[in-house]
Scaffold this active site. Sequence first.
Site, PDB file in Angstrom:
ATOM      1  N   THR A 116       0.826  -1.215   0.000  1.00 38.53           N
ATOM      2  CA  THR A 116       0.000   0.000   0.000  1.00 38.53           C
ATOM      3  C   THR A 116       0.858   1.262   0.000  1.00 38.53           C
ATOM      4  O   THR A 116       1.990   1.252   0.513  1.00 38.53           O
ATOM      5  CB  THR A 116      -0.897   0.002   1.260  1.00 38.53           C
ATOM      6  OG1 THR A 116      -1.434   1.312   1.467  1.00 38.53           O
ATOM      7  CG2 THR A 116      -0.119  -0.368   2.511  1.00 38.53           C
ATOM      8  N   ASP A 117       0.291   2.346  -0.531  1.00 43.14           N
ATOM      9  CA  ASP A 117       0.973   3.647  -0.473  1.00 43.14           C
ATOM     10  C   ASP A 117       1.198   4.088   0.971  1.00 43.14           C
ATOM     11  O   ASP A 117       2.068   4.910   1.257  1.00 43.14           O
ATOM     12  CB  ASP A 117       0.174   4.723  -1.238  1.00 43.14           C
ATOM     13  CG  ASP A 117      -1.287   4.852  -0.821  1.00 43.14           C
ATOM     14  OD1 ASP A 117      -1.707   4.205   0.172  1.00 43.14           O
ATOM     15  OD2 ASP A 117      -2.020   5.600  -1.502  1.00 43.14           O
ATOM     16  N   GLU A 118       0.410   3.528   1.896  1.00 40.72           N
ATOM     17  CA  GLU A 118       0.471   4.003   3.284  1.00 40.72           C
ATOM     18  C   GLU A 118       1.794   3.665   3.964  1.00 40.72           C
ATOM     19  O   GLU A 118       2.114   4.246   5.003  1.00 40.72           O
ATOM     20  CB  GLU A 118      -0.713   3.460   4.089  1.00 40.72           C
ATOM     21  CG  GLU A 118      -2.028   3.944   3.499  1.00 40.72           C
ATOM     22  CD  GLU A 118      -3.247   3.686   4.360  1.00 40.72           C
ATOM     23  OE1 GLU A 118      -3.125   3.660   5.587  1.00 40.72           O
ATOM     24  OE2 GLU A 118      -4.337   3.522   3.780  1.00 40.72           O
ATOM     25  N   TYR A 140      -1.885  -0.198  11.244  1.00 36.13           N
ATOM     26  CA  TYR A 140      -2.082  -0.915   9.981  1.00 36.13           C
ATOM     27  C   TYR A 140      -0.875  -0.750   9.064  1.00 36.13           C
ATOM     28  O   TYR A 140      -0.280  -1.724   8.603  1.00 36.13           O
ATOM     29  CB  TYR A 140      -3.356  -0.408   9.268  1.00 36.13           C
ATOM     30  CG  TYR A 140      -3.337  -0.693   7.785  1.00 36.13           C
ATOM     31  CD1 TYR A 140      -3.381  -2.009   7.319  1.00 36.13           C
ATOM     32  CD2 TYR A 140      -3.232   0.339   6.845  1.00 36.13           C
ATOM     33  CE1 TYR A 140      -3.325  -2.286   5.954  1.00 36.13           C
ATOM     34  CE2 TYR A 140      -3.175   0.065   5.499  1.00 36.13           C
ATOM     35  CZ  TYR A 140      -3.223  -1.241   5.053  1.00 36.13           C
ATOM     36  OH  TYR A 140      -3.148  -1.519   3.715  1.00 36.13           O
ATOM     37  N   LYS A 144       2.079  -3.395   7.560  1.00 35.66           N
ATOM     38  CA  LYS A 144       2.342  -3.613   6.129  1.00 35.66           C
ATOM     39  C   LYS A 144       3.789  -3.262   5.781  1.00 35.66           C
ATOM     40  O   LYS A 144       4.425  -3.937   4.964  1.00 35.66           O
ATOM     41  CB  LYS A 144       1.377  -2.787   5.264  1.00 35.66           C
ATOM     42  CG  LYS A 144      -0.061  -3.239   5.308  1.00 35.66           C
ATOM     43  CD  LYS A 144      -0.279  -4.636   4.729  1.00 35.66           C
ATOM     44  CE  LYS A 144      -0.164  -4.678   3.219  1.00 35.66           C
ATOM     45  NZ  LYS A 144      -0.460  -6.068   2.699  1.00 35.66           N
ATOM     46  N   LYS A 179     -14.905   1.257   4.647  1.00 33.15           N
ATOM     47  CA  LYS A 179     -14.069   2.232   3.960  1.00 33.15           C
ATOM     48  C   LYS A 179     -14.926   3.418   3.497  1.00 33.15           C
ATOM     49  O   LYS A 179     -16.154   3.322   3.423  1.00 33.15           O
ATOM     50  CB  LYS A 179     -13.393   1.587   2.746  1.00 33.15           C
ATOM     51  CG  LYS A 179     -12.496   0.404   3.078  1.00 33.15           C
ATOM     52  CD  LYS A 179     -11.226   0.839   3.778  1.00 33.15           C
ATOM     53  CE  LYS A 179     -10.127  -0.207   3.694  1.00 33.15           C
ATOM     54  NZ  LYS A 179     -10.416  -1.443   4.438  1.00 33.15           N
ATOM     55  N   LEU A 180     -14.257   4.518   3.162  1.00 35.87           N
ATOM     56  CA  LEU A 180     -14.965   5.777   2.885  1.00 35.87           C
ATOM     57  C   LEU A 180     -16.130   5.626   1.891  1.00 35.87           C
ATOM     58  O   LEU A 180     -17.255   6.045   2.185  1.00 35.87           O
ATOM     59  CB  LEU A 180     -13.969   6.823   2.348  1.00 35.87           C
ATOM     60  CG  LEU A 180     -14.602   8.171   1.992  1.00 35.87           C
ATOM     61  CD1 LEU A 180     -14.981   8.951   3.241  1.00 35.87           C
ATOM     62  CD2 LEU A 180     -13.649   9.015   1.135  1.00 35.87           C
ATOM     63  N   ARG A 263      -9.760  11.189  12.809  1.00 40.66           N
ATOM     64  CA  ARG A 263      -9.043   9.934  13.085  1.00 40.66           C
ATOM     65  C   ARG A 263      -7.730  10.261  13.788  1.00 40.66           C
ATOM     66  O   ARG A 263      -7.057  11.229  13.419  1.00 40.66           O
ATOM     67  CB  ARG A 263      -8.793   9.262  11.729  1.00 40.66           C
ATOM     68  CG  ARG A 263      -7.969   8.022  11.785  1.00 40.66           C
ATOM     69  CD  ARG A 263      -7.671   7.507  10.372  1.00 40.66           C
ATOM     70  NE  ARG A 263      -8.748   6.713   9.819  1.00 40.66           N
ATOM     71  CZ  ARG A 263      -8.772   6.262   8.573  1.00 40.66           C
ATOM     72  NH1 ARG A 263      -7.796   6.564   7.724  1.00 40.66           N
ATOM     73  NH2 ARG A 263      -9.767   5.525   8.147  1.00 40.66           N
TER      74      ARG A 263
HETATM   75  P1  TYD Z   1     -10.447   4.856   4.193  1.00 46.40           P
HETATM   76  O1  TYD Z   1     -11.435   4.463   3.149  1.00 46.40           O
HETATM   77  O2  TYD Z   1     -10.595   4.272   5.559  1.00 46.40           O
HETATM   78  O3  TYD Z   1      -9.010   4.544   3.580  1.00 46.40           O
HETATM   79  P2  TYD Z   1      -7.526   4.985   4.125  1.00 46.40           P
HETATM   80  O4  TYD Z   1      -7.604   5.307   5.556  1.00 46.40           O
HETATM   81  O5  TYD Z   1      -6.760   3.725   3.886  1.00 46.40           O
HETATM   82  O6  TYD Z   1      -7.081   6.110   3.264  1.00 46.40           O
HETATM   83  O7  TYD Z   1     -10.465   6.428   4.348  1.00 46.40           O
HETATM   84  C1  TYD Z   1     -10.243   7.272   3.262  1.00 46.40           C
HETATM   85  C2  TYD Z   1     -10.266   8.693   3.780  1.00 46.40           C
HETATM   86  O8  TYD Z   1     -11.589   9.008   4.197  1.00 46.40           O
HETATM   87  C3  TYD Z   1      -9.372   8.916   4.980  1.00 46.40           C
HETATM   88  O9  TYD Z   1      -8.780  10.208   4.881  1.00 46.40           O
HETATM   89  C4  TYD Z   1     -10.321   8.868   6.158  1.00 46.40           C
HETATM   90  C5  TYD Z   1     -11.620   9.402   5.576  1.00 46.40           C
HETATM   91  N1  TYD Z   1     -12.864   8.835   6.163  1.00 46.40           N
HETATM   92  C6  TYD Z   1     -13.862   9.696   6.678  1.00 46.40           C
HETATM   93  O10 TYD Z   1     -13.722  10.932   6.640  1.00 46.40           O
HETATM   94  N2  TYD Z   1     -14.992   9.139   7.214  1.00 46.40           N
HETATM   95  C7  TYD Z   1     -15.170   7.805   7.261  1.00 46.40           C
HETATM   96  O11 TYD Z   1     -16.240   7.345   7.786  1.00 46.40           O
HETATM   97  C8  TYD Z   1     -14.167   6.937   6.737  1.00 46.40           C
HETATM   98  C9  TYD Z   1     -14.333   5.432   6.772  1.00 46.40           C
HETATM   99  C10 TYD Z   1     -13.021   7.498   6.183  1.00 46.40           C
END
Ligand code: TYD
Length: 336
Positions: A116-118, A140, A144, A179-180, A263
């Site tokens: 992942t890019d993360e 996480y 990785k 996920k978002l 977060r």
């Molecule tokens: P996510 O889909 O969890 O992927 P990642 O953390 O791997 O990038 O989140 C994508 C982005 O969206 C991240 O900046 C966090 C934000 N997000 C929200 O604002 N609200 C949410 O309910 C979720 C799940 C993510």
Amino acid sequence: MKLLVCGGAGFIGSAFVHQRVAAGDEVRVLDALTYAGREENVAGLDVELVIGRVEDPDAVRQAATGVDAIVNFAAETHVDRSILDGQAFVLTNSLGTFTLLEEARRRGVRHLQVSTDEVYGSIREGAFTEEHPLEPSSPYSASKAGADLMVLASHHTYGQDVVIARGSNCYGPRQFPEKLIPVMTLNAAHGAPLPVYGDGRQVRTWLHVDDFASGIHAALVHGESGQAYNVGGENEKLNIDVVHRIIGLTGASESQIKHVEDRLGHDFRYALASDKLKAASGWAPRMDFDAGGLESTVHWYLDHPHWWRPLVDTPEYRAYYRRVYGREPDFAPAEV
Ligand code: TYD
């Protein structure tokens, strides 16, 4: 080619399995069928499904019999879950990868690690190349990154045949509703609050899952041993803009947007330069986020309640949702 696809019943793994079966490869899936892995994701395909864990050497040994390569998608992937409890991430992502590497080396077959890019951490401007040091910031991404380092160390130490493919944020059908994009789509369609973390001005680059799957295959076939390849999306978006688009596509209301507590340790921006994979293989993403990619994905969720409803109609899902969002999920009402 005969492939062992670990985590092949999950979101990205199953997209890869669909592509490889259509292309005529022989596929065996090893999957623990945890909360995000589902037999249904590969139903109807001519694949062998072995249920087992990647950190179990016996299960891995049996599943790897006769394969030409191991492709490892098996992972705990959700950052918010890793913040709540990181143990499963270390077990599956780090120890699981180590166990698979040992088996690939014993058999003398290529190990393709899906990453992942993360692992690079957050970047304000520009894009990460594969040379950038790993600076993961969540439990996480640290698990990785640990796996990536173990993969590279096996090459350095034993000359093992390994390749890493690091992807951007993926979207598309069959992504678990944590996920978002699936969370926002289901809430939007149910008239529920859209929980945007902080000001929503964080940036993600979106890559359709089928483009990631084809990029992983390109790295598997054309990648040089011991090398990592970025598989980047080309659609960079503020989270809040993705939410606005989903509101437009579902007929929801802007008043549903609810800014919630940010977060912990939230990475501001991810971006990948994919020139290395493009030069090695000619790979390029095909699906445009704005020209059909997001729209078709949103409609897929709206058209497939039979796919997502069993996932969210569980005490575990409701408990997860309550812990992260402090409320019941409106699209999975608790039975009264
Ligand atoms: P996510 O889909 O969890 O992927 P990642 O953390 O791997 O990038 O989140 C994508 C982005 O969206 C991240 O900046 C966090 C934000 N997000 C929200 O604002 N609200 C949410 O309910 C979720 C799940 C993510």
